[in-house]
Motif scaffolding. Sequence first.
Motif, PDB file in Angstrom:
ATOM      1  N   ARG A  83       0.834  -1.201   0.000  1.00 61.61           N
ATOM      2  CA  ARG A  83       0.000   0.000   0.000  1.00 61.61           C
ATOM      3  C   ARG A  83       0.869   1.251   0.000  1.00 61.61           C
ATOM      4  NH1 ARG A  83      -2.331   3.539   3.784  1.00 61.61           N
ATOM      5  NH2 ARG A  83      -4.372   4.329   3.152  1.00 61.61           N
ATOM      6  N   ALA A  84       1.917   1.246   0.810  1.00 61.62           N
ATOM      7  CA  ALA A  84       2.788   2.416   0.901  1.00 61.62           C
ATOM      8  C   ALA A  84       3.424   2.742  -0.449  1.00 61.62           C
ATOM      9  CB  ALA A  84       3.859   2.186   1.960  1.00 61.62           C
ATOM     10  N   ARG A  85       3.849   1.703  -1.158  1.00 62.04           N
ATOM     11  CA  ARG A  85       4.487   1.924  -2.451  1.00 62.04           C
ATOM     12  C   ARG A  85       3.492   2.364  -3.518  1.00 62.04           C
ATOM     13  NH1 ARG A  85      10.075   2.130  -1.967  1.00 62.04           N
ATOM     14  NH2 ARG A  85      10.768   0.463  -0.583  1.00 62.04           N
ATOM     15  N   ALA A  86       2.227   1.994  -3.333  1.00 62.20           N
ATOM     16  CA  ALA A  86       1.220   2.247  -4.371  1.00 62.20           C
ATOM     17  C   ALA A  86       0.511   3.589  -4.224  1.00 62.20           C
ATOM     18  CB  ALA A  86       0.175   1.131  -4.349  1.00 62.20           C
ATOM     19  N   LEU A  87       0.660   4.267  -3.097  1.00 68.52           N
ATOM     20  CA  LEU A  87      -0.147   5.460  -2.819  1.00 68.52           C
ATOM     21  C   LEU A  87      -0.067   6.507  -3.924  1.00 68.52           C
ATOM     22  CD1 LEU A  87       0.501   6.001   1.016  1.00 68.52           C
ATOM     23  CD2 LEU A  87      -1.592   5.183  -0.088  1.00 68.52           C
ATOM     24  N   VAL A  88       1.138   6.916  -4.282  1.00 66.32           N
ATOM     25  CA  VAL A  88       1.298   7.986  -5.273  1.00 66.32           C
ATOM     26  C   VAL A  88       0.830   7.521  -6.643  1.00 66.32           C
ATOM     27  CG1 VAL A  88       2.960   9.438  -6.478  1.00 66.32           C
ATOM     28  CG2 VAL A  88       3.164   9.099  -4.015  1.00 66.32           C
ATOM     29  N   TRP A  89       1.200   6.280  -7.015  1.00 64.35           N
ATOM     30  CA  TRP A  89       0.825   5.776  -8.333  1.00 64.35           C
ATOM     31  C   TRP A  89      -0.687   5.624  -8.460  1.00 64.35           C
ATOM     32  CZ3 TRP A  89       4.583   6.483 -11.458  1.00 64.35           C
ATOM     33  CH2 TRP A  89       5.918   6.302 -11.053  1.00 64.35           C
ATOM     34  N   ALA A  90      -1.351   5.211  -7.377  1.00 64.11           N
ATOM     35  CA  ALA A  90      -2.805   5.067  -7.410  1.00 64.11           C
ATOM     36  C   ALA A  90      -3.481   6.429  -7.568  1.00 64.11           C
ATOM     37  CB  ALA A  90      -3.296   4.378  -6.142  1.00 64.11           C
ATOM     38  N   ASP A  91      -2.966   7.433  -6.892  1.00 61.29           N
ATOM     39  CA  ASP A  91      -3.503   8.787  -7.052  1.00 61.29           C
ATOM     40  C   ASP A  91      -3.362   9.257  -8.496  1.00 61.29           C
ATOM     41  OD1 ASP A  91      -4.230   8.985  -4.406  1.00 61.29           O
ATOM     42  OD2 ASP A  91      -2.475  10.134  -3.791  1.00 61.29           O
ATOM     43  N   ASP A  92      -2.195   8.997  -9.079  1.00 53.43           N
ATOM     44  CA  ASP A  92      -1.960   9.398 -10.472  1.00 53.43           C
ATOM     45  C   ASP A  92      -2.916   8.672 -11.414  1.00 53.43           C
ATOM     46  OD1 ASP A  92       0.069  11.058  -9.672  1.00 53.43           O
ATOM     47  OD2 ASP A  92       1.696   9.693 -10.250  1.00 53.43           O
ATOM     48  N   LEU A  93      -3.170   7.381 -11.135  1.00 51.84           N
ATOM     49  CA  LEU A  93      -4.077   6.610 -11.990  1.00 51.84           C
ATOM     50  C   LEU A  93      -5.500   7.149 -11.902  1.00 51.84           C
ATOM     51  CD1 LEU A  93      -4.706   4.248 -13.848  1.00 51.84           C
ATOM     52  CD2 LEU A  93      -4.854   2.781 -11.833  1.00 51.84           C
ATOM     53  N   ARG A 239      -2.103  -0.821 -16.577  1.00 55.43           N
ATOM     54  CA  ARG A 239      -0.893  -1.639 -16.696  1.00 55.43           C
ATOM     55  C   ARG A 239       0.355  -0.830 -16.336  1.00 55.43           C
ATOM     56  NH1 ARG A 239      -0.345  -5.384 -21.760  1.00 55.43           N
ATOM     57  NH2 ARG A 239       0.923  -6.500 -20.220  1.00 55.43           N
ATOM     58  N   ASP A 240       0.387   0.423 -16.748  1.00 55.51           N
ATOM     59  CA  ASP A 240       1.527   1.281 -16.402  1.00 55.51           C
ATOM     60  C   ASP A 240       1.616   1.472 -14.886  1.00 55.51           C
ATOM     61  OD1 ASP A 240       2.253   1.557 -19.031  1.00 55.51           O
ATOM     62  OD2 ASP A 240       1.374   3.560 -19.279  1.00 55.51           O
ATOM     63  N   CYS A 241       0.467   1.642 -14.246  1.00 50.24           N
ATOM     64  CA  CYS A 241       0.441   1.811 -12.794  1.00 50.24           C
ATOM     65  C   CYS A 241       0.962   0.545 -12.108  1.00 50.24           C
ATOM     66  CB  CYS A 241      -0.977   2.125 -12.328  1.00 50.24           C
ATOM     67  SG  CYS A 241      -1.157   2.285 -10.527  1.00 50.24           S
ATOM     68  N   ALA A 242       0.488  -0.614 -12.556  1.00 49.35           N
ATOM     69  CA  ALA A 242       0.925  -1.876 -11.955  1.00 49.35           C
ATOM     70  C   ALA A 242       2.423  -2.074 -12.129  1.00 49.35           C
ATOM     71  CB  ALA A 242       0.160  -3.037 -12.589  1.00 49.35           C
ATOM     72  N   ARG A 243       2.946  -1.734 -13.298  1.00 49.56           N
ATOM     73  CA  ARG A 243       4.381  -1.863 -13.535  1.00 49.56           C
ATOM     74  C   ARG A 243       5.171  -0.924 -12.634  1.00 49.56           C
ATOM     75  NH1 ARG A 243       2.824  -1.534 -19.241  1.00 49.56           N
ATOM     76  NH2 ARG A 243       2.792  -3.618 -20.172  1.00 49.56           N
ATOM     77  N   ALA A 244       4.672   0.301 -12.461  1.00 49.08           N
ATOM     78  CA  ALA A 244       5.377   1.276 -11.633  1.00 49.08           C
ATOM     79  C   ALA A 244       5.454   0.812 -10.183  1.00 49.08           C
ATOM     80  CB  ALA A 244       4.679   2.634 -11.723  1.00 49.08           C
ATOM     81  N   VAL A 245       4.335   0.313  -9.648  1.00 48.55           N
ATOM     82  CA  VAL A 245       4.336  -0.179  -8.274  1.00 48.55           C
ATOM     83  C   VAL A 245       5.258  -1.387  -8.154  1.00 48.55           C
ATOM     84  CG1 VAL A 245       2.946  -1.098  -6.389  1.00 48.55           C
ATOM     85  CG2 VAL A 245       1.985   0.670  -7.886  1.00 48.55           C
ATOM     86  N   SER A 246       5.225  -2.266  -9.139  1.00 44.09           N
ATOM     87  CA  SER A 246       6.091  -3.455  -9.125  1.00 44.09           C
ATOM     88  C   SER A 246       7.564  -3.039  -9.109  1.00 44.09           C
ATOM     89  CB  SER A 246       5.806  -4.340 -10.345  1.00 44.09           C
ATOM     90  OG  SER A 246       4.480  -4.838 -10.318  1.00 44.09           O
ATOM     91  N   ARG A 247       7.910  -2.043  -9.917  1.00 37.40           N
ATOM     92  CA  ARG A 247       9.299  -1.565  -9.935  1.00 37.40           C
ATOM     93  C   ARG A 247       9.695  -1.022  -8.565  1.00 37.40           C
ATOM     94  NH1 ARG A 247       7.932   0.397 -15.155  1.00 37.40           N
ATOM     95  NH2 ARG A 247       7.558   2.482 -14.289  1.00 37.40           N
ATOM     96  N   ASP A 248       8.779  -0.297  -7.924  1.00 36.19           N
ATOM     97  CA  ASP A 248       9.071   0.250  -6.599  1.00 36.19           C
ATOM     98  C   ASP A 248       9.246  -0.859  -5.560  1.00 36.19           C
ATOM     99  OD1 ASP A 248       9.088   2.799  -7.482  1.00 36.19           O
ATOM    100  OD2 ASP A 248       7.319   3.466  -6.370  1.00 36.19           O
ATOM    101  N   LEU A 249       8.619  -2.010  -5.811  1.00 32.92           N
ATOM    102  CA  LEU A 249       8.775  -3.146  -4.917  1.00 32.92           C
ATOM    103  C   LEU A 249      10.001  -3.987  -5.272  1.00 32.92           C
ATOM    104  CD1 LEU A 249       5.057  -4.322  -4.649  1.00 32.92           C
ATOM    105  CD2 LEU A 249       6.431  -3.346  -2.811  1.00 32.92           C
ATOM    106  N   GLY A 250      10.743  -3.559  -6.296  1.00 28.52           N
ATOM    107  CA  GLY A 250      11.975  -4.246  -6.652  1.00 28.52           C
ATOM    108  C   GLY A 250      11.855  -5.264  -7.746  1.00 28.52           C
ATOM    109  N   ALA A 251      10.727  -5.271  -8.472  1.00 27.18           N
ATOM    110  CA  ALA A 251      10.532  -6.291  -9.504  1.00 27.18           C
ATOM    111  C   ALA A 251      11.377  -6.054 -10.741  1.00 27.18           C
ATOM    112  CB  ALA A 251       9.055  -6.355  -9.896  1.00 27.18           C
ATOM    113  N   GLY A 252      11.913  -4.861 -10.908  1.00 30.60           N
ATOM    114  CA  GLY A 252      12.728  -4.580 -12.090  1.00 30.60           C
ATOM    115  C   GLY A 252      11.853  -4.320 -13.295  1.00 30.60           C
ATOM    116  N   ARG A 253      12.453  -4.309 -14.452  1.00 31.47           N
ATOM    117  CA  ARG A 253      11.731  -4.005 -15.679  1.00 31.47           C
ATOM    118  C   ARG A 253      11.057  -5.246 -16.230  1.00 31.47           C
ATOM    119  NH1 ARG A 253      12.895   0.749 -18.017  1.00 31.47           N
ATOM    120  NH2 ARG A 253      12.190  -0.035 -20.051  1.00 31.47           N
ATOM    121  N   PHE A 254       9.816  -5.070 -16.719  1.00 30.23           N
ATOM    122  CA  PHE A 254       9.106  -6.162 -17.378  1.00 30.23           C
ATOM    123  C   PHE A 254       7.937  -5.602 -18.164  1.00 30.23           C
ATOM    124  CE2 PHE A 254       7.092  -5.616 -13.333  1.00 30.23           C
ATOM    125  CZ  PHE A 254       5.761  -5.848 -13.546  1.00 30.23           C
TER     126      PHE A 254
END
Length: 254
Positions: A83-93, A239-254
């Motif tokens: 949730r903490a990592r997603a806050l800003v990206w969710a607002d943007d979405l 999809r862009d939002c999900a990728r951004a949150v994933s990157r913030d969680l350390g998932a890297g590029r995909f």
Amino acid sequence: MARTIQSLERAAAMLRLLAGGERRLGLSEIAASLDLAKGTAHGILRTLQQEGFVEQDPASGRYQLGAELLRLGNSYLDVHELRARALVWADDLARASGESVYLGVLHQQGVLIVHHVFRPDDSRQVLEVGAMQPLHSTALGKVLAAYDPVAHTEAAEGERRSYTARTVTELKEFEGVLDLVRARGWAADVEETWDGVASLAAPIHDRRRMPVGAVGVTGAVERVCADGTLRPELVAAVRDCARAVSRDLGAGRF
């Protein structure tokens, strides 16, 4: 094996009962639903009320969840890394899509909403943090069932209730839906859970590339869909939002 404490089990069952309803419940309804004597149910309710976990409407005498539970729940959610990592990206979405944004995780055979951003207009809306959604019919749930083996088992082996005429309940057809979700990387729910409502969602992965949640938008069919299909710009934004949150969680590029 350690013994459980019956009074705590009953109190937990009572809180779940109150959380699952859309209205306040009276003492008789609560006692009957949990197969308890009225005196026993009243004693538990009185204790929960004193601790702030339950509130009683003075006019009707009926019970509902109390503010203390919200405080405790928010304390948990605030330390929840997803949730903490997603806050800003969710607002943007929400701003980009003009629709409500939900962040969900697997919890007790369903989807627990851990973050909700209101649709950015002046309409009256209800905060749904803490609400549960079904796995088999919602976009969030389908994403989890498609990518998380535990969620898949829960959805495949559990009850797949029909909410509307569009709900997929047959296992073979449902598995086909999940195959499509995995093939395109996102899931849809067009009036499968609520009439007149459409949603779409995409998976969020952590540093191990494991699915840890889903993010999506929900709104009226006429806004989310165009010419009978989901608007491609909304799909891209989710999809862009999900990728951004994933990157913030350390998932890297995909």
